[in-house]
Design a protein around this motif. Structure first.
Motif, PDB file in Angstrom:
ATOM      1  N   GLU A 132      25.697  59.469  13.570  1.00  0.00           N
ATOM      2  CA  GLU A 132      24.297  59.069  13.644  1.00  0.00           C
ATOM      3  C   GLU A 132      23.853  59.073  15.097  1.00  0.00           C
ATOM      4  OE1 GLU A 132      21.945  55.720  11.294  1.00  0.00           O
ATOM      5  OE2 GLU A 132      23.021  54.873  13.007  1.00  0.00           O
ATOM      6  N   VAL A 133      22.728  59.734  15.387  1.00  0.00           N
ATOM      7  CA  VAL A 133      22.238  59.883  16.757  1.00  0.00           C
ATOM      8  C   VAL A 133      20.849  59.256  16.866  1.00  0.00           C
ATOM      9  CG1 VAL A 133      21.723  61.511  18.616  1.00  0.00           C
ATOM     10  CG2 VAL A 133      23.482  62.071  16.916  1.00  0.00           C
ATOM     11  N   ASP A 134      20.698  58.398  17.849  1.00  0.00           N
ATOM     12  CA  ASP A 134      19.393  57.801  18.144  1.00  0.00           C
ATOM     13  C   ASP A 134      18.637  58.757  19.072  1.00  0.00           C
ATOM     14  OD1 ASP A 134      17.248  56.281  19.299  1.00  0.00           O
ATOM     15  OD2 ASP A 134      18.268  54.438  18.681  1.00  0.00           O
ATOM     16  N   ARG A 135      17.553  59.339  18.595  1.00  0.00           N
ATOM     17  CA  ARG A 135      16.817  60.328  19.391  1.00  0.00           C
ATOM     18  C   ARG A 135      16.169  59.711  20.633  1.00  0.00           C
ATOM     19  NH1 ARG A 135      14.969  61.770  14.123  1.00  0.00           N
ATOM     20  NH2 ARG A 135      15.729  63.811  13.409  1.00  0.00           N
ATOM     21  N   GLU A 136      15.921  58.422  20.615  1.00  0.00           N
ATOM     22  CA  GLU A 136      15.246  57.777  21.747  1.00  0.00           C
ATOM     23  C   GLU A 136      16.219  57.380  22.845  1.00  0.00           C
ATOM     24  OE1 GLU A 136      13.113  54.529  20.078  1.00  0.00           O
ATOM     25  OE2 GLU A 136      11.595  55.801  19.121  1.00  0.00           O
ATOM     26  N   THR A 137      17.367  56.839  22.473  1.00  0.00           N
ATOM     27  CA  THR A 137      18.318  56.334  23.470  1.00  0.00           C
ATOM     28  C   THR A 137      19.513  57.257  23.700  1.00  0.00           C
ATOM     29  OG1 THR A 137      19.641  55.126  21.837  1.00  0.00           O
ATOM     30  CG2 THR A 137      17.728  53.985  22.782  1.00  0.00           C
ATOM     31  N   GLY A 138      19.731  58.191  22.790  1.00  0.00           N
ATOM     32  CA  GLY A 138      20.907  59.048  22.881  1.00  0.00           C
ATOM     33  C   GLY A 138      22.173  58.401  22.368  1.00  0.00           C
ATOM     34  N   LYS A 139      22.103  57.145  22.003  1.00  0.00           N
ATOM     35  CA  LYS A 139      23.305  56.439  21.542  1.00  0.00           C
ATOM     36  C   LYS A 139      23.783  57.022  20.219  1.00  0.00           C
ATOM     37  CE  LYS A 139      25.142  51.819  20.575  1.00  0.00           C
ATOM     38  NZ  LYS A 139      26.336  52.027  21.420  1.00  0.00           N
ATOM     39  N   MET A 140      25.096  57.183  20.113  1.00  0.00           N
ATOM     40  CA  MET A 140      25.700  57.767  18.920  1.00  0.00           C
ATOM     41  C   MET A 140      26.645  56.778  18.261  1.00  0.00           C
ATOM     42  SD  MET A 140      26.381  61.542  20.521  1.00  0.00           S
ATOM     43  CE  MET A 140      26.541  60.835  22.168  1.00  0.00           C
ATOM     44  N   ARG A 141      26.657  56.836  16.953  1.00  0.00           N
ATOM     45  CA  ARG A 141      27.530  55.952  16.173  1.00  0.00           C
ATOM     46  C   ARG A 141      28.250  56.807  15.139  1.00  0.00           C
ATOM     47  NH1 ARG A 141      24.928  51.745  11.941  1.00  0.00           N
ATOM     48  NH2 ARG A 141      26.826  51.118  10.826  1.00  0.00           N
ATOM     49  N   VAL A 142      29.564  56.721  15.131  1.00  0.00           N
ATOM     50  CA  VAL A 142      30.357  57.476  14.162  1.00  0.00           C
ATOM     51  C   VAL A 142      30.431  56.671  12.881  1.00  0.00           C
ATOM     52  CG1 VAL A 142      32.567  58.560  13.662  1.00  0.00           C
ATOM     53  CG2 VAL A 142      31.692  58.564  15.999  1.00  0.00           C
ATOM     54  N   LEU A 143      29.748  57.163  11.866  1.00  0.00           N
ATOM     55  CA  LEU A 143      29.714  56.456  10.591  1.00  0.00           C
ATOM     56  C   LEU A 143      31.010  56.649   9.812  1.00  0.00           C
ATOM     57  CD1 LEU A 143      26.094  57.422   9.474  1.00  0.00           C
ATOM     58  CD2 LEU A 143      26.848  55.408  10.762  1.00  0.00           C
ATOM     59  N   LYS A 144      31.590  57.826   9.957  1.00  0.00           N
ATOM     60  CA  LYS A 144      32.834  58.113   9.247  1.00  0.00           C
ATOM     61  C   LYS A 144      33.608  59.184   9.993  1.00  0.00           C
ATOM     62  CE  LYS A 144      34.561  59.170   4.569  1.00  0.00           C
ATOM     63  NZ  LYS A 144      34.168  59.505   3.172  1.00  0.00           N
ATOM     64  N   ALA A 145      34.883  59.009  10.061  1.00  0.00           N
ATOM     65  CA  ALA A 145      35.761  60.020  10.660  1.00  0.00           C
ATOM     66  C   ALA A 145      36.945  60.239   9.739  1.00  0.00           C
ATOM     67  CB  ALA A 145      36.247  59.572  12.037  1.00  0.00           C
ATOM     68  N   VAL A 146      37.307  61.484   9.566  1.00  0.00           N
ATOM     69  CA  VAL A 146      38.448  61.818   8.720  1.00  0.00           C
ATOM     70  C   VAL A 146      39.314  62.822   9.456  1.00  0.00           C
ATOM     71  CG1 VAL A 146      37.069  63.587   7.539  1.00  0.00           C
ATOM     72  CG2 VAL A 146      39.171  62.782   6.496  1.00  0.00           C
ATOM     73  N   LEU A 147      40.603  62.671   9.337  1.00  0.00           N
ATOM     74  CA  LEU A 147      41.525  63.624   9.952  1.00  0.00           C
ATOM     75  C   LEU A 147      42.683  63.873   9.001  1.00  0.00           C
ATOM     76  CD1 LEU A 147      42.522  64.060  13.582  1.00  0.00           C
ATOM     77  CD2 LEU A 147      44.363  63.871  11.917  1.00  0.00           C
ATOM     78  N   ALA A 148      42.907  65.148   8.706  1.00  0.00           N
ATOM     79  CA  ALA A 148      44.016  65.573   7.854  1.00  0.00           C
ATOM     80  C   ALA A 148      45.005  66.336   8.701  1.00  0.00           C
ATOM     81  CB  ALA A 148      43.502  66.457   6.709  1.00  0.00           C
ATOM     82  N   VAL A 149      46.256  65.925   8.686  1.00  0.00           N
ATOM     83  CA  VAL A 149      47.259  66.548   9.550  1.00  0.00           C
ATOM     84  C   VAL A 149      48.528  66.796   8.756  1.00  0.00           C
ATOM     85  CG1 VAL A 149      48.037  64.282  10.406  1.00  0.00           C
ATOM     86  CG2 VAL A 149      48.507  66.345  11.744  1.00  0.00           C
ATOM     87  N   ASP A 150      49.121  67.967   8.972  1.00  0.00           N
ATOM     88  CA  ASP A 150      50.360  68.334   8.295  1.00  0.00           C
ATOM     89  C   ASP A 150      51.541  67.888   9.146  1.00  0.00           C
ATOM     90  OD1 ASP A 150      52.492  69.425   6.981  1.00  0.00           O
ATOM     91  OD2 ASP A 150      51.964  71.517   7.403  1.00  0.00           O
ATOM     92  N   VAL A 151      52.196  66.815   8.718  1.00  0.00           N
ATOM     93  CA  VAL A 151      53.305  66.231   9.484  1.00  0.00           C
ATOM     94  C   VAL A 151      54.668  66.709   8.987  1.00  0.00           C
ATOM     95  CG1 VAL A 151      51.929  64.205  10.001  1.00  0.00           C
ATOM     96  CG2 VAL A 151      53.459  64.161   8.027  1.00  0.00           C
ATOM     97  N   GLY A 152      54.679  67.635   8.020  1.00  0.00           N
ATOM     98  CA  GLY A 152      55.951  68.096   7.460  1.00  0.00           C
ATOM     99  C   GLY A 152      56.479  67.111   6.436  1.00  0.00           C
ATOM    100  N   GLN A 153      56.892  65.958   6.914  1.00  0.00           N
ATOM    101  CA  GLN A 153      57.307  64.822   6.082  1.00  0.00           C
ATOM    102  C   GLN A 153      56.979  63.558   6.850  1.00  0.00           C
ATOM    103  OE1 GLN A 153      59.061  64.015   2.925  1.00  0.00           O
ATOM    104  NE2 GLN A 153      58.343  62.042   3.697  1.00  0.00           N
ATOM    105  N   ALA A 154      56.196  62.690   6.262  1.00  0.00           N
ATOM    106  CA  ALA A 154      55.884  61.418   6.912  1.00  0.00           C
ATOM    107  C   ALA A 154      57.083  60.493   6.740  1.00  0.00           C
ATOM    108  CB  ALA A 154      54.634  60.802   6.299  1.00  0.00           C
TER     109      ALA A 154
END
Length: 807
Positions: free
Chosen positions: A642-664
């Motif tokens: 989410e980006v505030d057009r007036e202040t430039g401030k950004m907020r990450v509403l959701k982040a996802v990361l998928a990584v292949d670790v072989g075996q956790a």
């Protein structure tokens, strides 16, 4: 595949009690008694100057001062990959903050006061802070004697220039690839320097005893490597490896900043100067910023050719790295990127130039991601822009070109098994890619960003790991390794690997922190390789112990060894179901025979691992012919921003990361790495902003002016996704994941920002201030001026030396 009991389970960390109760001791907590001395370093105020005279007469008269040491006392160079640095500057200084002398006193206040009385006379010299200037035809040489420096065989410095190393990778015919393309797009991306910001600053205590033994208690990721570098540097004084001992207790974070040797060698030298007494060197927070390592800055120019159907035909990736005044470790970051700057994609025609350049800024070195975060910012930004130009969905564009098992890598070897396509699909699904979201606020916009990533461990071909394992009388275990616990859960993972082989629960296994006199060898805890390398060594040691135990039972009871197995800390037998021999009954005392004698004895084992298939013998002009990397860990990530057009401030509403670790080995630890890595990566994109003066002085070496995220700045929601496509030579299929989780973050923000408000920014950081100005049509760099983290801009192809020699 047989179900596993301990591997793949989220076992409780075996070091948690020590840490939550405060029982865990770090170097600065250790008590060395009333004879402990303290050191304070005298630092250069100039980015480049000749040292004309050092007058320590007033400092020596201060009560409590024991010794003042200068470069004349220790005229020796050191370095892991390139020996380009003196312990204390001799004749000239090359960055603001470089150590020129040190005062050793009986208390820190006296040492600090006396250090201010050391008068150093300098003759200032012109300095070079700008990459374009450093690469010019008549450039000021930061190291005129570069051609005489010792270095590892896979570094290629260019004499009489500021190029400390130049890694060239060539595959196919890149010009033909561009001719075959339906569209060719080229642009430049800039990434500044960054600071590591570990909670614990660098601290080391050295003691040279009356018997000629040098012992160092070091907050380090690399105890054995430190011992080796100390021994090489101090060899003129008669010290050998057997004379040096490095002990590393708990470490309060590293992120690469405590790898190799930076300030630690000062304590080794000072201990020799005050024989008999321990001496402590402890960096302040400010010194952490400017006199350990910083993450190197880079200007990257990317030229990509693609077909209308989305197939990439060619990549030309040119990276110029601001490595600072000394490159003894930083040049290996440049080398690693030069082998992998295509990213995780199939590219038939490749030209990579990764160029390590001396400047008069503080030394650059290893940082979590080891150069991959830097080049992925430009590459993954470029991927989105190219996809847009050919009117293809950015996720589909990546999927179309995603590397797969068996594909040819840039240097000619073949890709290991990986789950990149699965990671792309799962990450995209989790952020509902393709579905536009609207903010409830009229002056805010929501965008989505996506990026892929890969990374290989950057390590020499003979980087080895070893482990010792022994039983105690009650059947519990001790494991001695020299991989370093720096918060990632290494000790617990090693215990789980041994537990899986021997059925002893991790809670009954103690994994010791390193001591080079007692623990088995480990190259370094860097490159996200210790789960793989040291894990293989621990597994081998456990298997040796298992075989010894089964042999003893076989000898006494006559059971066929193939009928024997372990279950719940007992040896059992398939041919005699009622047989169950507890480990504790024989792993020390042996087993008594019907004749009254005992067979067996204390059970212990050792294991080692070296990737014997690797080599660094590739052609220096093409990198073809060798096998420099052991494997790659891959993945994909997405964010909703989410980006505030007036202040430039950004907020990450959701982040996802998928990584292949072989075996956790431990899924909770993997998830923690994903969360921590994403937050650290987002910090480099959104907050961290390093500043230098035009004289090369760092202007914000503190947490007041150099912002790092707090709990209030983390994404609203983080979704870790674990992919498991087994690594054939990994312990139970595992491969490393520690660094990879921050690599995609900066590109994620840049891509989401463009999706939200149509603004493409090609230089980091992406602070609210920059976004607000750019949304108003004001170039941030024009406002920020010459105090930017990278004191250079411009087209790298204009650099005179490079243009003439890059064919």
């Amino acid at each position: 595949m047989t179900a596993m009991k301990f591997v793949g389970q989220s076992a409780t960390r075996i070091d948690e009690l020590a840490k939550v109760t405060g029982a865990a001791q770090f170097v600065d907590d250790l008590d060395f008694g009333p004879n402990l001395l303290y050191a304070e370093v005298v630092e250069s105020p100039h980015a480049h100057a000749l040292i004309k005279r050092i007058d320590a007469s007033r400092a020596k008269k201060v009560p409590g001062v024991v010794r003042v040491v200068t470069g004349k006392d220790f005229p020796y160079t050191f370095g892991l990959y390139m020996q380009d640095r003196f312990i204390f500057a001799r004749d000239r200084v090359r960055f603001v903050g470089e150590q020129v002398a040190a005062v050793v006193a009986r208390d820190p206040v006296t040492a600090r006061r006396a250090a201010r009385l050391v008068k150093v006379t300098y003759e200032p010299l012109p300095h070079v802070l700008d990459l374009k200037e450093a690469l010019g035809e008549d450039a000021l040489l930061v190291h005129p004697d570069l051609k005489n420096y010792s270095h590892c065989p896979w570094f290629f410095p260019v004499a009489d220039t500021n190029i400390a190393h130049w890694r060239k990778t060539r595959k196919g015919d890149v010009e033909q690839g561009f001719r075959e393309a339906d569209m060719v797009f080229e642009d430049t991306y800039t990434v500044p320097r960054y600071a590591h910001c570990a909670i614990e600053p660098h601290v080391i205590v050295g003691q040279y005893d009356l018997a000629g033994r040098l012992t160092l208690w070091s907050s380090s990721q690399s105890p054995y490597t430190q011992r080796h570098v100390f021994a090489e540097a101090l060899a003129p004084l008669g010290l050998k490896h057997q004379d040096i001992r490095v002990i590393t207790p708990f470490v309060g974070g590293g992120f690469g900043g405590k790898a190799g040797v930076s300030m630690e060698i000062i304590a080794a030298a000072l201990a020799l100067a005050v024989k008999g007494s321990p001496v402590k060197v402890r960096w302040t927070r400010e010194q952490e910023f400017y006199n350990t390592y910083q993450r190197q800055g880079v200007i990257a120019r990317i030229k990509m050719g693609v077909k209308k159907d989305g197939a990439i035909t060619a990549i030309e990736h040119t990276l110029h790295w601001d490595a600072g005044a000394y490159v003894e470790y930083g040049a290996n970051v440049v080398n690693a990127v030069g082998l992998s700057a295509t990213g995780p994609y199939r590219v038939p025609n490749v030209k990579i130039d990764s160029v390590c350049v001396y400047t008069n800024l503080p030394p650059g070195g290893p940082y979590r991601g080891f150069g991959y975060s830097e080049f992925h910012f430009g590459l993954e930004s470029h991927m989105n822009r190219v996809a847009k130009m050919i009117e293809m969905d950015p996720v589909e564009f990546r999927r179309r070109n995603a590397i797969r098992e068996g594909d040819t890598l840039p240097y000619g070897a073949h890709m290991n098994p990986c789950g990149l396509v699965e990671a792309i699909d799962k990450a995209a699904a989790e952020i509902a890619w393709g579905k536009k979201e609207e903010s409830t606020s009229p002056h805010k916009a929501i965008g989505k960003g996506f990026a892929c990533f890969w990374k290989a461990p950057a390590m020499p071909p003979n980087a080895a790991s070893a482990a010792f394992l022994k039983f105690n009388e009650d059947g519990s275990l001790n494991i001695s390794v020299s991989g370093m616990e720096i918060g990632q859960g290494f000790l617990t993972v090693m215990a789980q690997i041994a537990a899986e082989v021997l059925t002893v629960p991790p809670g009954r296994i103690r994994v010791e922190t390193p001591d080079t006199d007692r623990n088995a060898y480990e190259w370094q805890t860097v490159g996200s390789h210790v789960t793989w390398g040291c894990g293989n060594a621990v597994k081998a040691a456990a298997e040796e112990v298992r075989d010894k135990m089964l042999q003893v039972v076989h000898r006494v009871h006559g059971f066929a060894k193939e009928d024997l197995y372990f279950e719940d800390e007992h040896v059992k037998c398939r041919s005699k179901p009622d047989f169950a021999l507890p480990f504790k009954d024989f792993v020390i005392s042996g087993i008594q025979t019907p004749h009254g004698n005992f067979l067996g004895g204390p059970i212990l084992g050792s294991g080692m691992f070296m990737p014997e298939f690797t080599s660094a013998t590739g052609d220096p002009e093409t990198s073809q012919g060798g096998h420099p990397n052991v494997h790659y860990t891959v993945g994909a990530a997405g964010i909703v921003l989410e980006v505030d057009r007036e202040t430039g401030k950004m907020r990450v509403l959701k982040a996802v990361l998928a990584v292949d670790v072989g075996q956790a080995i431990n899924p909770d630890l993997v998830r923690s790495q994903i969360v921590g890595g994403l937050v650290q990566g987002l910090a480099t994109a959104l907050y961290e902003d390093i500043r230098y003066s035009l004289e090369g002085k760092l202007l914000n070496p503190n947490f007041t002016d150099y912002k790092i995220p707090t709990a209030l700045d983390i994404p609203d929601k983080i979704v870790p996704i674990i992919i498991e496509v087994a690594q054939p030579d990994g312990p139970f299929g595992a491969r490393g994941v520690g660094e990879h989780t921050m690599i995609a973050a900066a590109a994620l923000v840049a891509n989401a920002l463009e999706d939200a408000v149509g603004l493409r920014i090609k230089s980091l950081p992406l602070t609210a201030e920059k976004v607000a100005l750019e949304l108003r049509g004001i170039r941030y760099d024009d406002v920020k001026g010459s105090t930017m983290g990278l004191c250079f801009m411009g087209d790298p192809q204009q650099y005179a030396f490079f243009t003439k020699n890059s064919k």
